[in-house]
Design an enzyme around this catalytic site. Structure first.
Site, PDB file in Angstrom:
ATOM      1  N   HIS A 311     -61.992 -84.034 -23.722  1.00  0.00           N
ATOM      2  CA  HIS A 311     -61.983 -83.113 -24.865  1.00  0.00           C
ATOM      3  C   HIS A 311     -61.549 -81.742 -24.365  1.00  0.00           C
ATOM      4  O   HIS A 311     -61.933 -81.327 -23.270  1.00  0.00           O
ATOM      5  CB  HIS A 311     -63.378 -83.013 -25.495  1.00  0.00           C
ATOM      6  CG  HIS A 311     -63.334 -82.452 -26.881  1.00  0.00           C
ATOM      7  ND1 HIS A 311     -63.266 -81.097 -27.114  1.00  0.00           N
ATOM      8  CD2 HIS A 311     -63.305 -83.052 -28.073  1.00  0.00           C
ATOM      9  CE1 HIS A 311     -63.202 -80.889 -28.420  1.00  0.00           C
ATOM     10  NE2 HIS A 311     -63.229 -82.057 -29.027  1.00  0.00           N
ATOM     11  N   ASP A 369     -64.861 -89.997 -30.850  1.00  0.00           N
ATOM     12  CA  ASP A 369     -63.976 -91.087 -31.291  1.00  0.00           C
ATOM     13  C   ASP A 369     -64.252 -92.394 -30.571  1.00  0.00           C
ATOM     14  O   ASP A 369     -63.947 -93.465 -31.081  1.00  0.00           O
ATOM     15  CB  ASP A 369     -62.515 -90.686 -31.057  1.00  0.00           C
ATOM     16  CG  ASP A 369     -62.154 -89.507 -31.924  1.00  0.00           C
ATOM     17  OD1 ASP A 369     -61.956 -88.409 -31.369  1.00  0.00           O
ATOM     18  OD2 ASP A 369     -62.157 -89.662 -33.147  1.00  0.00           O
TER      19      ASP A 369
HETATM   20  C1  SDX Z   1     -60.521 -85.064 -31.241  1.00  0.00           C
HETATM   21  O1  SDX Z   1     -60.077 -80.215 -30.703  1.00  0.00           O
HETATM   22  C2  SDX Z   1     -61.000 -80.880 -31.278  1.00  0.00           C
HETATM   23  O2  SDX Z   1     -62.067 -80.358 -31.576  1.00  0.00           O
HETATM   24  C3  SDX Z   1     -60.644 -82.309 -31.586  1.00  0.00           C
HETATM   25  C4  SDX Z   1     -61.765 -83.143 -32.199  1.00  0.00           C
HETATM   26  C5  SDX Z   1     -62.145 -82.619 -33.551  1.00  0.00           C
HETATM   27  O3  SDX Z   1     -63.268 -82.934 -33.984  1.00  0.00           O
HETATM   28  O4  SDX Z   1     -61.300 -82.013 -34.213  1.00  0.00           O
HETATM   29  O5  SDX Z   1     -62.905 -83.142 -31.370  1.00  0.00           O
HETATM   30  C6  SDX Z   1     -61.312 -84.585 -32.391  1.00  0.00           C
HETATM   31  O6  SDX Z   1     -59.317 -84.959 -31.282  1.00  0.00           O
HETATM   32  C7  SDX Z   1     -61.244 -85.567 -29.999  1.00  0.00           C
HETATM   33  C8  SDX Z   1     -60.246 -85.908 -28.847  1.00  0.00           C
HETATM   34  C9  SDX Z   1     -59.686 -87.288 -29.150  1.00  0.00           C
HETATM   35  N1  SDX Z   1     -58.556 -87.597 -28.197  1.00  0.00           N
HETATM   36  C10 SDX Z   1     -58.682 -88.583 -27.314  1.00  0.00           C
HETATM   37  O7  SDX Z   1     -59.727 -89.210 -27.091  1.00  0.00           O
HETATM   38  C11 SDX Z   1     -57.366 -88.908 -26.607  1.00  0.00           C
HETATM   39  C12 SDX Z   1     -57.625 -89.019 -25.093  1.00  0.00           C
HETATM   40  N2  SDX Z   1     -57.974 -87.694 -24.589  1.00  0.00           N
HETATM   41  C13 SDX Z   1     -56.938 -86.833 -24.199  1.00  0.00           C
HETATM   42  O8  SDX Z   1     -55.639 -87.068 -24.461  1.00  0.00           O
HETATM   43  C14 SDX Z   1     -57.358 -85.446 -23.767  1.00  0.00           C
HETATM   44  O9  SDX Z   1     -58.551 -85.549 -23.116  1.00  0.00           O
HETATM   45  C15 SDX Z   1     -57.446 -84.412 -24.860  1.00  0.00           C
HETATM   46  C16 SDX Z   1     -56.176 -84.316 -25.619  1.00  0.00           C
HETATM   47  C17 SDX Z   1     -58.558 -84.742 -25.784  1.00  0.00           C
HETATM   48  C18 SDX Z   1     -57.749 -83.057 -24.206  1.00  0.00           C
HETATM   49  O10 SDX Z   1     -56.674 -82.755 -23.406  1.00  0.00           O
HETATM   50  P1  SDX Z   1     -56.604 -81.355 -22.600  1.00  0.00           P
HETATM   51  O11 SDX Z   1     -57.828 -80.556 -22.754  1.00  0.00           O
HETATM   52  O12 SDX Z   1     -55.291 -80.710 -22.935  1.00  0.00           O
HETATM   53  O13 SDX Z   1     -56.641 -81.848 -21.142  1.00  0.00           O
HETATM   54  P2  SDX Z   1     -55.385 -82.327 -20.311  1.00  0.00           P
HETATM   55  O14 SDX Z   1     -54.534 -83.247 -21.162  1.00  0.00           O
HETATM   56  O15 SDX Z   1     -54.744 -81.141 -19.710  1.00  0.00           O
HETATM   57  O16 SDX Z   1     -56.086 -83.225 -19.184  1.00  0.00           O
HETATM   58  C19 SDX Z   1     -56.744 -82.619 -18.073  1.00  0.00           C
HETATM   59  C20 SDX Z   1     -56.654 -83.670 -16.980  1.00  0.00           C
HETATM   60  C21 SDX Z   1     -55.241 -84.170 -16.766  1.00  0.00           C
HETATM   61  O17 SDX Z   1     -55.188 -84.639 -15.427  1.00  0.00           O
HETATM   62  P3  SDX Z   1     -54.623 -83.607 -14.261  1.00  0.00           P
HETATM   63  O18 SDX Z   1     -53.242 -83.145 -14.740  1.00  0.00           O
HETATM   64  O19 SDX Z   1     -55.623 -82.491 -14.206  1.00  0.00           O
HETATM   65  O20 SDX Z   1     -54.564 -84.431 -13.001  1.00  0.00           O
HETATM   66  O21 SDX Z   1     -57.409 -84.837 -17.355  1.00  0.00           O
HETATM   67  C22 SDX Z   1     -56.529 -85.945 -17.528  1.00  0.00           C
HETATM   68  C23 SDX Z   1     -55.141 -85.388 -17.662  1.00  0.00           C
HETATM   69  O22 SDX Z   1     -54.191 -86.309 -17.181  1.00  0.00           O
HETATM   70  N3  SDX Z   1     -56.995 -86.599 -18.727  1.00  0.00           N
HETATM   71  C24 SDX Z   1     -57.137 -87.927 -18.888  1.00  0.00           C
HETATM   72  C25 SDX Z   1     -57.687 -88.097 -20.178  1.00  0.00           C
HETATM   73  N4  SDX Z   1     -57.841 -86.898 -20.761  1.00  0.00           N
HETATM   74  C26 SDX Z   1     -57.415 -85.971 -19.878  1.00  0.00           C
HETATM   75  N5  SDX Z   1     -56.848 -88.960 -18.049  1.00  0.00           N
HETATM   76  C27 SDX Z   1     -57.123 -90.204 -18.537  1.00  0.00           C
HETATM   77  N6  SDX Z   1     -57.665 -90.439 -19.759  1.00  0.00           N
HETATM   78  C28 SDX Z   1     -57.952 -89.424 -20.602  1.00  0.00           C
HETATM   79  N7  SDX Z   1     -58.487 -89.648 -21.780  1.00  0.00           N
END
Ligand code: SDX
Length: 434
Positions: A311, A369
């Protein structure tokens, strides 16, 4: 005004510039940089808005480190247990929990707006039967501005209130219609003697052929899903609604933009993606294959993510996930699905991920989720409808945030700038010389 300031100094010799430091009631201070460009000719750079407060708001507060979520100051843990969804709608829209009389009046007005214009059935017919429900919802919500032109003036508080009641009341009806259309069953009209969520369950699962009895434990579980998803500060879809409405467009169009943004798998589409991920792992061999899947999720080149984990704000546990997990157990126990292989797979995946350094070091915990999909599947909601359910819940948050913005006399149309990395000025060569 504040005497607390932040000063920016430049290595290129230009003089330091000082900006006010603003403090909210809780949460991080903000540096008020609204005069930065006029004072320095420079922009800030923050794609993804990792460090940007795009507005001030009094609606929802999140503390990502503490795992805290407050709607108008009330903890989500208390609202989810002591209130129903329409009480939470009233709170988000008007700032205070309703008295018994206010609740009765609000429920009455929402109940009497649940039908949609009969013509909308013919709009629905334009879609293929296998259209994704979010494609249908994006279209139908935008079309509400054509069916209800008497409540589209976003600068008229009374019209904003009417469109708010219409949107909150009609979203469940539109989602149920999209579902019935996809399975070739007749639409079920809303019933005024049912609760908001009970009405939705009946419109979804009843047929004209027999009476339908809503199951209270399932209604309560879905009502809790609505409460947990009602608002969430300046997330992607809410920011979309604010930016869209800042042009002065009508509330229906702005909410349709929010629906479109929520559809994305990184946002509201994550619950559908999380369930499909569990199905994929099950197909590959179930618990024995979790390790392979997690290895892919850790491999940057795989384009695979653990859907339902991570998140932007919660770098601890998503408080909604904790509540959703409890609801999961309640619903599966009630339905005798405690041994549901998909739920067992989800629990095994959660356990492994919570012990894996890749996820722990990046603070990637299960978000709301991850569990909401399992509960919705247990309730009988098709996976393709999960995000539409999220949209039903989030509609009140989008409206409350839109109303807060347009009620601020200082608000302006949102118009970000950029760091330009394209071609500098050049002349057009004649065709024969290209
Ligand atoms: C919702 O914003 C809100 O409030 C949203 C929400 C709401 O109520 O409105 O809460 C609802 O959208 C919840 C989130 C649902 N999305 C997912 O579950 C999809 C999977 N999660 C991600 O794609 C990700 O975690 C995000 C989009 C939720 C957050 O992404 P960020 O904060 O931009 O973090 P990032 O993509 O920069 O990741 C940081 C690191 C990266 O690795 P490094 O580059 O540091 O090596 O963590 C890794 C990413 O590759 N990473 C993951 C991951 N999420 C982040 N690796 C594997 N699986 C994951 N789920």
């Amino acid at each position: 005004m504040t005497d607390r300031t932040a000063t920016l100094t430049f290595s290129d010799g230009t003089g330091p510039v000082t900006f006010p430091l603003l403090t909210g009631n809780i949460g991080p201070d903000v540096i008020d940089i609204r005069t930065l460009y006029t004072k320095t000719g420079k922009f800030t750079y923050d794609p993804g808005f990792l460090s940007t407060a795009a507005c001030s708001s009094a609606i929802t507060y999140i503390d990502g480190d503490k795992g805290e979520l407050l709607y108008r100051g009330y903890p989500i843990e208390e609202l989810a247990v002591k209130c129903d969804y329409l009480e939470v709608c009233y709170l988000l829209l008007y700032g205070e929990l309703p008295t018994a009389k206010q609740k009765e009046d609000f429920v009455d007005v929402v109940t009497h707006h649940t039908m949609v214009n009969e013509q909308m059935q013919f709009f629905m017919r334009g879609f293929r039967r296998d259209a994704h429900p979010m494609a249908v919802l994006t279209g139908m919500v935008g079309a509400l501005s054509a069916f209800y032109p008497d409540s589209i003036n976003v600068h008229d508080a009374r019209q904003r209130d009417i469109s708010a009641h219409r949107l909150i009341a009609k979203m469940p009806t539109l989602v149920a219609m999209a579902y019935k259309y996809s399975v070739g069953q007749p639409y079920m009209y809303p019933r005024n003697d049912l609760s908001y969520t009970g009405n939705f369950m009946r419109m979804m699962f009843a047929t004209p052929c027999e009476d339908y009895k809503v199951k209270d434990v399932l209604v309560r579980a879905l009502d809790r899903i609505f409460i947990l998803h009602a608002d969430h500060e300046q997330n992607a879809s809410t920011s979309t609604v604010r930016l869209c409405a800042s042009s002065g467009t009508n509330p229906f169009a702005a909410i349709a933009a929010g629906v479109a943004c929520l559809w994305g798998p990184a946002h509201g589409g994550a619950n559908e993606a999380a369930l499909n991920m569990l199905y994929d792992i099950q197909k590959e061999g179930g618990v024995a294959k979790i390790g392979d899947f997690i290895a892919k999720a850790k491999d940057k080149n795989s384009n695979v993510r653990l859907m339902g984990f991570g998140h932007r704000v919660y770098k601890n546990y998503d408080p909604r996930a904790k509540l959703m997990r409890e609801t999961c157990y309640e619903v599966l126990d009630e339905l005798g699905l405690g041994d549901d292989p998909l739920f067992k797979l989800a629990m095994a995946l959660e356990k492994i991920a919570l012990e894996d350094d890749y996820f722990v070091s990046r603070k990637l915990y299960p978000n709301v989720d991850f569990y909401s999909g399992i509960v919705q599947k247990a309730i009988g909601i098709p996976v393709s409808l999960f995000t539409a359910i999220f949209a039903v819940a989030r509609t009140v948050g989008w409206i409350a945030q839109l109303n807060e913005m347009v009620s601020d006399p200082e608000y302006k149309i949102g118009r970000p700038r950029q760091l330009f990395t394209g071609s500098t000025r050049r002349s057009v060569p004649p065709l024969e010389k290209r």
